[in-house]
Design a protein around this motif. Sequence first.
Motif: not given
Lengths: 285, 204
Positions: A145-148, A15, A6, A277-281, A18
Amino acid sequence: MAVKDLPIVGDSFKLGYRLQRYWDTPMASAFFFGELGAGLFFVSLLLESAQGMMAGLLITGLLKTYFHLSHMGVPTKSWRAILRPDRSWISRGLIGIVCFIGFGGLHLLNVMGYIPGFGGLLKLLAGAAALVVMTYQGFAMSHSTAISLWNSGLIPVSSLTYSATAGVMVLLASVPESAQFLIPVALILHLVVAAVLLSLLHAARHGSPGARKSAELLTRTLYAKWFFVLVCGAGVLLPVLLLWFAGNVPLMAMIAATGTLAGYYTFRLLIFKAGVFEPIMSFRP
Amino acid sequence: MARYGMVFDLKRCIGCNACVIGCKQENSLPDGVFFTRTLSEEYGVYPAVNRVYIPTLCNHCEDAPCEKVCPSGATYTRPDGIVMVDPDKCIGCGSCAVACPYDQRSEMKAEAFKDGLFGTGEITPFEKQGYPRYTPGMVTKCDFCSGRVDAGLDPACVVTCPTDARIFGDLDDPNSKPSKLIRERGGRPPLPEKNTRPKVYYID
Ligand code: SF4
Ligand code: SF4
């Protein structure tokens, strides 16, 4: 479709990944000056340099505060940031800063002979508070944990090592007499910084999809040239070479310190900018 | 006491974004601010291509990281599980925004309130009645339309959705519509690996 394929989608309705955009240049500057001032104070405390301690207190007290206030959406209510030390690293850090400025100022007055007594205790308290300011920003980032990329124990370590390195380099550039003692320390600290950077990138590359995206941004795409030229080149390689071959020459020490600070500031900025931020899969394609 | 949550039925969502407009209107959101978004994604290889729409909003997490990091106490959870932001306490530090794994926080930039929806500096009567609920500079988010919920109504996005793709209700009540859907159709929370225990689920 796999999550790794993505794209970065900005603020659009697509999607994808971000970019973190809430903590930007003013916050990076606040972090930079906070750690620089505390590091300079801590090293000056160990070497008993009153000018260094004063400069450290001024850098943290004035510049960090200024950039924090310019970042805040509601600066007039900023005092409220101190209210939740039970759960927030920002609150704990703010208490640390107040203690640092308070105990640091008292210790400085003590060293300068304006107030008598309690020298040892004040030194201990000021040093401990400086150490808190040198590290808490790393904990504030690594806690969530939001931003790995940030969610790593290496982030507080990077705060501490960069802070100490910057402190040593500023003192080295401004007090040439200390060169004999400080050059080996500075060389070791730059090697530790290099090891921390490599470990951070290695952990990110082998981490979650978000961390991998951040590593890609730092080393292959959007921010790669800034990362390699300024963070690695100017911030580590240049100072190591100059210190190794001509550290005793004051001009070279000043150029080396400038390189270290440029690399450090760029690191602070890029570590914010490369956070994603990771996408919601939550669907089965 | 109820524990409110929402289910998104991805089979029903047609990506019309009526919910997005309903939310902006209900909450008087300034230009560029969205409390809910319907994301889209295409997948597959021609001729077997498809598009999915994924509605998103604050998940009102049980273990809300945004609440844990908030240094001023502005972010708090009501007894019914709705995560709220107090506009009088928020200092706009953005800690919650970088702590939310779902990017569901919005900065209410002071300029947006001055420029108005049309960017001309003229504030319409609609904006005039809505903006006082925010403090310029604060960072806020969806509150499941808590005022409507208190009045026994569904959130604005739920009543606006023409396909019933958004289902709101009490997750503690095993007979509520969202509870049944989660149970019967295997509801999945977003990014479960972040350990935030969202109260929003997706079914497809
Ligand atoms: S989705 Fe984000 S803003 Fe909403 S409760 Fe969870 S962490 Fe907080
Ligand atoms: S921006 Fe406001 S709600 Fe968010 S963490 Fe800061 S004070 Fe709390």
